[in-house]
Design an enzyme around this catalytic site. Structure first.
Site, PDB file in Angstrom:
ATOM      1  N   ARG A 102       0.844  -1.197   0.000  1.00 42.37           N
ATOM      2  CA  ARG A 102       0.000   0.000   0.000  1.00 42.37           C
ATOM      3  C   ARG A 102       0.881   1.250   0.000  1.00 42.37           C
ATOM      4  NH1 ARG A 102      -4.798   1.976  -1.627  1.00 42.37           N
ATOM      5  NH2 ARG A 102      -6.034   2.994   0.000  1.00 42.37           N
ATOM      6  N   THR A 109      -8.523   0.257 -10.498  1.00 40.57           N
ATOM      7  CA  THR A 109      -7.894  -0.886  -9.847  1.00 40.57           C
ATOM      8  C   THR A 109      -8.020  -2.118 -10.733  1.00 40.57           C
ATOM      9  OG1 THR A 109      -8.561   0.085  -7.732  1.00 40.57           O
ATOM     10  CG2 THR A 109      -7.880  -2.208  -7.665  1.00 40.57           C
ATOM     11  N   THR A 158      -3.585  -1.152  -7.777  1.00 35.41           N
ATOM     12  CA  THR A 158      -4.378   0.041  -8.051  1.00 35.41           C
ATOM     13  C   THR A 158      -3.530   1.282  -8.267  1.00 35.41           C
ATOM     14  OG1 THR A 158      -6.155   1.447  -7.152  1.00 35.41           O
ATOM     15  CG2 THR A 158      -4.586   0.547  -5.579  1.00 35.41           C
ATOM     16  N   ASP A 167      -7.778   8.449  -0.594  1.00 34.12           N
ATOM     17  CA  ASP A 167      -8.458   7.424   0.199  1.00 34.12           C
ATOM     18  C   ASP A 167      -8.468   7.756   1.683  1.00 34.12           C
ATOM     19  OD1 ASP A 167      -9.560   5.635  -1.538  1.00 34.12           O
ATOM     20  OD2 ASP A 167      -7.993   4.129  -1.385  1.00 34.12           O
ATOM     21  N   SER A 208      -7.758   0.918   2.629  1.00 31.80           N
ATOM     22  CA  SER A 208      -8.070   0.356   1.320  1.00 31.80           C
ATOM     23  C   SER A 208      -9.292  -0.547   1.423  1.00 31.80           C
ATOM     24  CB  SER A 208      -6.882  -0.452   0.798  1.00 31.80           C
ATOM     25  OG  SER A 208      -7.219  -1.178  -0.362  1.00 31.80           O
ATOM     26  N   SER A 209      -9.937  -0.779   0.278  1.00 32.91           N
ATOM     27  CA  SER A 209     -11.024  -1.760   0.188  1.00 32.91           C
ATOM     28  C   SER A 209     -10.580  -3.015  -0.551  1.00 32.91           C
ATOM     29  CB  SER A 209     -12.228  -1.157  -0.529  1.00 32.91           C
ATOM     30  OG  SER A 209     -12.730  -0.052   0.168  1.00 32.91           O
ATOM     31  N   GLY A 220     -12.732  -1.944  -7.969  1.00 36.90           N
ATOM     32  CA  GLY A 220     -14.035  -1.313  -7.820  1.00 36.90           C
ATOM     33  C   GLY A 220     -14.197  -0.398  -6.629  1.00 36.90           C
ATOM     34  N   GLY A 221     -13.107   0.163  -6.081  1.00 37.75           N
ATOM     35  CA  GLY A 221     -13.257   1.067  -4.941  1.00 37.75           C
ATOM     36  C   GLY A 221     -13.873   0.350  -3.754  1.00 37.75           C
TER      37      GLY A 221
END
Length: 576
Positions: free
Chosen positions: A105, A393, A411, A434, A459-460, A481-482
């Protein structure tokens, strides 16, 4: 089909050289022999899939294939992932049964403060202003993360993972319809079509996005890959790092990223967070990703319902899925952030007793009036979140010939990242959007996802690997997809584990995303089911499409592999 044959079929006059072989990094005397297990790659572009398959044919680990896939995706799918972004990788080790997460990340610059997204009046910036700014770029983590995973598991030379990307970048590749459509869309609201070198790369002299099928070369990207192939640290120091820092510092709203920020970046190896679900174990990435806790919460609540009796053709099945999603998202929005900076009640969020209490809020005869967060064991009092939902992403799943598996989501955040392209042929991320734009509530309490120097934004991303009752690999899934990633991935888990669908059938189910009081349901959903859900009180909002990119590999009962690729993107699932 090997990489050279696939490319020849697409752009025969432009490519004459096939991939060469590679040596094992830990034993340079001989290349490793491939195992006897079935292998597969499922990813968002055929060229990336073929690059991964070639690595597996040469005896590579799933990590070797992941490097090759990622380097090609960054070239042929620049709107979704790339060198300038970050990633989470989940790896299953067939020998030990261990499931490990590699956290790549992005991090905020050391100079970032919690007021990072506030204007001079103390108000949060609008998303477009933040997205298009230099301040939106965090330190890219994907390259360093892949290097860490390769050092521990790679069977081929590090440089072997870059060969396909270099060849395709120099020979050229046809622009996909999706890249064309996204470049056309963002041109209306962004700097992509106005700032060089992105303008010349994605658009013609009249400012129109290059059409589908246009042959695009990227020699600058090939040059960047050569430098990274020689030593991954070249991405974080020297010429490449200087390009990133200079571009992030450009106006409007130049960032505070420094060479020291890049040079000091470190990926993190984490233990996967695994949640029992019936006879299975669902493993994904822990915070700063919210994937594992949200998936765990959804599945933990659904475990109390006989979901196999309520299939995808029933109102009840989707109703329970929607309500569990709403409750899980409420907790996710409230509590998850970077655990190095915030007290995240991970165990409490997936605690069996807590999820049993949350499940009791779900009625078969109506909706929860307001799906607010709960108070899991160990939870602090915090404010609601204010981070936007972005979708630039990509996800891929790989199983190698030794039985090892990688599920990886990468992403650049929004489409084409923050739309700033380096002279090295790749785009910067806008990952710092984010973070929560409002860092504190009226009582002065700091949100766990507030900006801070060196912090990873929440993050998702939910790359998931599911183990069977014996602890063996069963399936790998995940999606871009966020924030909707969580719902997309959970849909496939329920579809395969409870409803008995194949990977492809699970992917092609209409996407249903329930975050807050509104339920977004993809076009193509059954009209009678919609009517029934509305009768229960659900506020249904239809969309032309949900931007998933699910890619799945599953082990069948007879020991063969079955794959699926999302038709909403350009992907395929193939075996060597």
């Amino acid at each position: 089909m090997h990489l050279d044959r696939l490319l020849a079929a697409t752009i025969l006059p432009l490519l004459l050289v096939a991939c060469s072989g590679g040596e094992a990094p830990h034993d340079a005397s001989a290349a490793p022999a491939a195992g006897s297990e079935e292998a597969m790659v499922s990813a968002a572009h055929p060229l990336a899939v073929e690059a991964g398959l070639e690595a597996l044919r040469r005896g590579g680990d799933a990590v070797d294939a992941a490097i090759a896939v990622q380097m090609v995706l960054g070239l042929v799918e620049p709107q979704s992932s790339g060198l300038g972004g970050g990633a989470f990788m989940v790896r299953y080790d067939a020998q030990t049964g261990a499931v490990t997460v590699y956290d790549g990340r992005e991090t905020a610059p050391a100079a970032a403060t919690e007021e990072y997204w506030l204007d001079g009046n103390g108000d949060p910036l609008g998303f477009v202003d933040a997205w298009q700014s230099g301040r939106s770029t965090g330190v890219p983590g994907a390259v360093a993360m892949l290097a860490m995973a390769h050092e521990e598991h790679g069977r081929l030379d590090w440089s072997a993972g870059f060969e396909a990307g270099i060849e395709i970048a120099e020979a050229g590749f046809p622009i996909s319809g999706r890249t064309h459509s996204q470049a056309t869309r963002v041109a209306q609201i962004s700097q992509l079509s106005r700032r060089e070198p992105a303008r010349s790369y994605f658009y013609d002299e009249e400012g129109n996005a290059h059409p589908e099928g246009f042959i695009r070369t990227n020699p600058a990207y090939a040059g960047t890959l050569r430098q990274i192939a020689a030593d991954w640290r070249n991405f974080y120091t020297g010429e490449i790092a200087a390009q990133i820092v200079a571009l992030a510092g450009d106006e409007p709203r130049g960032g505070v990223l420094t060479l020291e920020d890049l040079a000091s970046y470190e990926p993190v190896r984490r233990e996967a967070l695994c949640m029992p679900y019936r006879i299975y174990r669902v493993c994904s990435a822990p915070p700063p990703s919210s994937g594992a806790v949200a998936l765990g919460a959804i599945m933990g609540m659904l475990e109390g319902f006989e979901m196999s009796a309520f299939g995808p053709d029933t109102v009840e099945g989707w109703h329970f899925f929607i309500e569990a999603s709403r409750l899980a998202y409420a907790d996710r929005d409230q509590y998850v952030g970077d655990p190095a900076f915030a007290d995240v009640p991970v165990d409490g969020l997936i605690d069996h007793g807590y999820l049993t209490e949350r499940r009791r809020l779900i009625s078969p005869s109506g909706v929860i009036a307001e799906a607010s967060h709960g108070t899991p064991p160990g939870a602090p009092e915090l404010m609601p979140d204010s981070a936007p939902d972005n979708r630039g992403t990509s996800h891929f799943s790989i199983r190698d010939t030794f039985g090892n598996v990688v599920s990886m989501t990468s992403t650049v955040e929004a489409f084409f990242g923050n739309n700033r392209m380096t002279e090295g042929g790749f785009l910067l991320n806008n990952q710092l959007t984010d973070f929560s734009f409002l860092p504190r509530n009226a009582d002065g309490q700091t949100h766990p996802n507030a900006p801070a120097g060196g912090k990873r934004p929440r993050s998702s991303m939910s790359p998931a690997i599911v183990l069977d009752a014996e602890g063996d690999f069963l399936l790998a899934t995940g999606s871009p997809g966020g924030a909707s990633i969580i719902a997309y991935t959970a849909k496939t888990l329920v579809a395969m584990l409870d409803w008995g669908l194949t990977p492809q059938e699970a992917i092609e189910l209409p996407n249903v995303v329930a975050r807050g009081d509104v339920v977004r349901i993809e076009s193509g959903f059954d009209a009678e089911l919609l009517k029934g859900l509305r009768a229960l009180g659900h506020d249904i909002r239809g969309e032309q499409g949900e931007n998933s990119g699910l890619h799945i590999i599953r082990m069948t009962a007879d020991g063969t592999l079955e794959g699926g690729a999302d038709p909403r993107r350009d992907g395929v699932a193939r075996q060597p």
